[in-house]
Motif scaffolding. Structure first.
Motif, PDB file in Angstrom:
ATOM      1  N   ASN A  84       0.824  -1.220   0.000  1.00  0.00           N
ATOM      2  CA  ASN A  84       0.000   0.000   0.000  1.00  0.00           C
ATOM      3  C   ASN A  84       0.860   1.273   0.000  1.00  0.00           C
ATOM      4  O   ASN A  84       1.952   1.301   0.550  1.00  0.00           O
ATOM      5  N   GLU A  85       0.307   2.286  -0.666  1.00  0.00           N
ATOM      6  CA  GLU A  85       1.004   3.574  -0.752  1.00  0.00           C
ATOM      7  C   GLU A  85       0.301   4.608   0.129  1.00  0.00           C
ATOM      8  O   GLU A  85      -0.919   4.694   0.146  1.00  0.00           O
ATOM      9  N   VAL A  86       1.094   5.383   0.876  1.00  0.00           N
ATOM     10  CA  VAL A  86       0.539   6.475   1.695  1.00  0.00           C
ATOM     11  C   VAL A  86       1.378   7.730   1.477  1.00  0.00           C
ATOM     12  O   VAL A  86       2.485   7.670   0.962  1.00  0.00           O
ATOM     13  N   ARG A  87       0.806   8.842   1.959  1.00  0.00           N
ATOM     14  CA  ARG A  87       1.564  10.088   1.943  1.00  0.00           C
ATOM     15  C   ARG A  87       2.256  10.265   3.293  1.00  0.00           C
ATOM     16  O   ARG A  87       1.649  10.070   4.348  1.00  0.00           O
ATOM     17  N   LEU A  88       3.559  10.609   3.231  1.00  0.00           N
ATOM     18  CA  LEU A  88       4.229  11.052   4.453  1.00  0.00           C
ATOM     19  C   LEU A  88       4.010  12.561   4.512  1.00  0.00           C
ATOM     20  O   LEU A  88       4.389  13.290   3.595  1.00  0.00           O
ATOM     21  N   MET A  89       3.392  12.995   5.544  1.00  0.00           N
ATOM     22  CA  MET A  89       3.018  14.398   5.669  1.00  0.00           C
ATOM     23  C   MET A  89       4.183  15.335   5.331  1.00  0.00           C
ATOM     24  O   MET A  89       5.300  15.120   5.787  1.00  0.00           O
ATOM     25  N   TYR A  90       3.915  16.339   4.525  1.00  0.00           N
ATOM     26  CA  TYR A  90       4.896  17.360   4.086  1.00  0.00           C
ATOM     27  C   TYR A  90       6.036  16.790   3.226  1.00  0.00           C
ATOM     28  O   TYR A  90       6.990  17.495   2.916  1.00  0.00           O
ATOM     29  N   ALA A  91       5.964  15.469   2.872  1.00  0.00           N
ATOM     30  CA  ALA A  91       7.116  14.870   2.179  1.00  0.00           C
ATOM     31  C   ALA A  91       6.662  14.130   0.920  1.00  0.00           C
ATOM     32  O   ALA A  91       6.120  14.766   0.012  1.00  0.00           O
ATOM     33  N   TYR A  92       6.854  12.840   0.875  1.00  0.00           N
ATOM     34  CA  TYR A  92       6.614  12.059  -0.345  1.00  0.00           C
ATOM     35  C   TYR A  92       5.588  10.964  -0.124  1.00  0.00           C
ATOM     36  O   TYR A  92       5.261  10.616   1.006  1.00  0.00           O
ATOM     37  N   PHE A  93       5.149  10.378  -1.234  1.00  0.00           N
ATOM     38  CA  PHE A  93       4.380   9.131  -1.172  1.00  0.00           C
ATOM     39  C   PHE A  93       5.377   7.993  -0.961  1.00  0.00           C
ATOM     40  O   PHE A  93       6.450   7.974  -1.601  1.00  0.00           O
ATOM     41  N   VAL A  94       5.041   7.055  -0.115  1.00  0.00           N
ATOM     42  CA  VAL A  94       5.880   5.861   0.037  1.00  0.00           C
ATOM     43  C   VAL A  94       5.006   4.619  -0.077  1.00  0.00           C
ATOM     44  O   VAL A  94       3.836   4.639   0.319  1.00  0.00           O
ATOM     45  N   THR A  95       5.589   3.548  -0.604  1.00  0.00           N
ATOM     46  CA  THR A  95       4.874   2.279  -0.722  1.00  0.00           C
ATOM     47  C   THR A  95       5.566   1.245   0.161  1.00  0.00           C
ATOM     48  O   THR A  95       6.798   1.110   0.119  1.00  0.00           O
ATOM     49  N   CYS A  96       4.777   0.565   0.951  1.00  0.00           N
ATOM     50  CA  CYS A  96       5.350  -0.427   1.867  1.00  0.00           C
ATOM     51  C   CYS A  96       5.819  -1.646   1.082  1.00  0.00           C
ATOM     52  O   CYS A  96       5.067  -2.224   0.282  1.00  0.00           O
ATOM     53  N   THR A  97       7.067  -2.033   1.336  1.00  0.00           N
ATOM     54  CA  THR A  97       7.636  -3.166   0.607  1.00  0.00           C
ATOM     55  C   THR A  97       7.890  -4.366   1.499  1.00  0.00           C
ATOM     56  O   THR A  97       8.180  -5.447   1.010  1.00  0.00           O
ATOM     57  N   GLY A  98       7.838  -4.196   2.779  1.00  0.00           N
ATOM     58  CA  GLY A  98       8.087  -5.340   3.667  1.00  0.00           C
ATOM     59  C   GLY A  98       8.310  -4.901   5.084  1.00  0.00           C
ATOM     60  O   GLY A  98       8.124  -3.724   5.420  1.00  0.00           O
ATOM     61  N   PHE A  99       8.684  -5.869   5.929  1.00  0.00           N
ATOM     62  CA  PHE A  99       8.900  -5.552   7.344  1.00  0.00           C
ATOM     63  C   PHE A  99       9.788  -6.619   7.952  1.00  0.00           C
ATOM     64  O   PHE A  99       9.992  -7.689   7.370  1.00  0.00           O
ATOM     65  N   GLU A 100      10.308  -6.320   9.157  1.00  0.00           N
ATOM     66  CA  GLU A 100      11.141  -7.287   9.884  1.00  0.00           C
ATOM     67  C   GLU A 100      10.501  -7.548  11.234  1.00  0.00           C
ATOM     68  O   GLU A 100       9.858  -6.682  11.804  1.00  0.00           O
TER      69      GLU A 100
END
Ligand code: ATP
Ligand code: MG
Length: 552
Positions: free
Chosen positions: A406-422
């Motif tokens: 999923n893609e979200v907006r980081l406030m005041y910055a960029y869109f980021v898409t989640c690629t994974g987790f640890e």
């Protein structure tokens, strides 16, 4: 203001002025200095002060200090501070009932001489027994017909310390058969060998509330003595005292209903118990609705004012919704506070395609609703802190924040898409991974696509840690104030402390500075526990509201 919009107190006053009963208006706030003030008192203060202002009249602060057992200078000082903080300007009208003890004594002598008061030998228990009940008349005091001379002698002896506590009282001679129990020869003076915070050991007799209060009002020139409903049945006695004392323009008592709040305790005695049992951090613990607690928490006088106005003045008992207070606090703070970034429950977000070691300064408006508050820059980089609850491994429907893919907006910055987790060996998520899209920079006019979720963050390398305190109600009156064993039924979640990551600029914050932490609520710098460069933030109120404005 039109007639219809005036409350019943204003309508009484209008009529009194029209009828020439009074040619001016004077009100007062008459606290007993036996505790700290709470939000209910704020209502009384603002009501009395507001009326005086509205009618171009005078307002006084008077301490009803006739009960030395429970009263202390500490309380006098705190009450003065609270009244001033609320903005109720009493100018030079700071009065103490104890300043009138001589005058009250003289009036008692006058009543004895008029045959309206007598000295009684009955004990407190006997007086209670003789008083009768709601359905039965009382019995006359055996001393009721003492001669005026004997009464004068005995009362003087009372004053001179010739009797032990409780040995004699001075009673009004009214009517032992009155349907109103307050009128059945009430006690005017008692013997009490006590040291008073103001008059020291001068007196060993002290006037009772129902005698002292009307005289205090009358001596000061109060016109409208506004009090709460429990005194309605005392009004005939109030009128009797000022009439028999022969004041030319006696004050008039008007009652309104007390302010109660849902889900919290307001009564002085509850708050006192919480303080004395060490359950809270003093009378100004931010969980209390004492005025000093509200102030320490970060609530402003204007929020309290709009709350008591919204709650209205009436004669019917009811509780104002706690959520309404929160609503007024939010409305008050929304336009005036800077909106800053703070992560209260952090988890690391790594933007894998953002160059290692690179950072950039991004502009962030301080408050979109209030451009006057200007703009600051915040640092963005590869590793950020975000809120733990802004990521889910498996997202339910309508969850628009980070989850794999999923893609979200980081406030005041960029869109980021989640690629994974640890995850660690216990299955707890430790790091979330994402990639960013350089085209989507905030303010660049990017219109390629939209995202449904926006989350906040702080740059890991220069974020600072700060203690943050979140509050819930300490006692929920609806759930019961007491446990079966008589202990207080406390909410274990009433205070939660966290180490948050915050923007570095927040380290400069000074006591009582207020901010909105984006998505987390309004916070105020604690004046007791903060240190230079190490602020502690108290949450004043969260942003979520369950309150709906009543339609009129
Ligand atoms: P508490 O009931 O909390 O112990 P109190 O009535 O004993 O308070 P006082 O010092 O006697 O406190 O009150 C000062 C004034 O404040 C009085 O005129 C009283 O009627 C008013 N007052 C007290 N509680 C409230 C309330 N909840 N709402 C509005 N006015 C109040
Ligand atoms: Mg009281």
């Amino acid at each position: 203001m039109s007639k219809e919009n005036k409350n019943f107190i204003e309508q009484f006053i209008d009529k009194d002025l029209e009828d020439g009963v009074y040619d001016r208006v004077q009100t007062r706030f008459p606290p007993e200095p036996n505790g700290y003030l709470h939000i209910g008192h704020a209502k009384s203060i603002l009501l009395n002060y507001g009326i005086a202002q509205e009618y171009g009249g005078k307002f006084a602060l008077r301490f009803d200090d006739t009960n030395p057992e429970k009263e202390k200078i500490e309380f006098v000082e705190s009450i003065i501070e609270d009244v001033k903080w609320l903005g109720a300007d009493y100018e030079d009208r700071l009065f103490f009932a104890s300043d009138y003890f001589d005058e009250m004594y003289e009036i008692a002598i006058k009543l004895i001489k008029k045959g309206k008061a007598y000295v009684s030998d009955l004990t407190a228990d006997e007086i209670r027994e003789y008083r009768g009940t709601l359905t039965e008349p009382g019995k006359n005091d055996p001393n009721r017909d003492r001669s005026i001379e004997e009464n004068l002698e005995l009362f003087t002896a009372m004053k001179e310390g010739k009797f032990q506590d409780g040995e004699k009282t001075l009673r009004a001679k009214i009517d032992m058969a009155s349907p109103n129990i307050n009128m059945r020869d009430p006690i005017l003076y008692r013997v009490a060998h006590l040291t008073h915070h103001n008059t020291g050991d001068k007196w060993c007799i002290y006037p009772m509330y129902d005698y002292a209060h009307p005289l205090e009002d009358a001596i000061e020139g109060t016109t409208h003595s506004i009090c709460t409903l429990e005194f309605e049945d005392h009004r005939p006695l109030y009128d009797w005292v000022v009439r028999e004392a022969e004041f030319k323009m006696p004050p008039r008592q008007i009652e309104f209903s007390k302010l109660y709040l849902t889900n919290v305790v307001t009564g002085k005695r509850y708050i006192k118990r919480l303080v004395e049992e060490g359950i809270v951090d003093g009378w100004d613990d931010p969980r209390l609705v004492s005025i000093s607690g509200l102030r320490r928490r970060g609530v402003t006088p204007s929020a309290i004012k709009s709350f008591v106005e919204m709650a209205g003045i009436s004669k019917s008992q009811g509780s104002a919704d706690y959520a309404m207070l929160e609503y007024c606090i939010r409305e008050d703070l929304k336009p005036s506070c800077k909106r800053m970034l703070a992560v209260l429950d952090p988890i690391k977000l790594v933007i894998d395609n953002y160059p290692e070691g690179q950072t950039e300064e991004l502009p962030a408006p301080n408050n979109l609703e209030n451009p006057e508050l200007g703009e600051r820059t915040i640092t963005f980089g590869r590793e950020l802190w975000i809120e733990r609850e802004d990521f889910m491994e498996e997202a339910p429907k309508k969850y628009y924040r980070l989850y794999p893919g999923n893609e979200v907006r980081l406030m005041y910055a960029y869109f980021v898409t989640c690629t994974g987790f640890e995850k660690d060996e216990n299955g707890n998520i430790t790091v979330v991974h994402a990639t960013y899209d350089p085209e989507t920079k905030s303010g660049s006019g990017f219109e390629g696509r939209k995202v449904k979720g926006t989350i906040h963050w702080v740059h890991a390398a220069d974020a600072k840690t700060a203690k943050v305190r979140l509050y819930e109600n300490l006692i929920d009156e609806e759930k019961g104030v007491y446990n079966e064993d008589g202990s207080l039924n406390l909410n274990p979640q009433s205070l939660i402390e966290k180490e948050a990551f915050v923007e570095p600029a927040l380290m400069e914050a000074k006591p009582f500075d207020r901010f909105q932490f984006v998505r987390n609520g309004f916070f105020c710098v604690d004046f007791k526990d903060s240190k230079e460069g190490a602020p502690v933030f108290n949450r004043i109120v969260s942003l979520k509201s369950s309150f709906k404005l009543p339609k009129d």
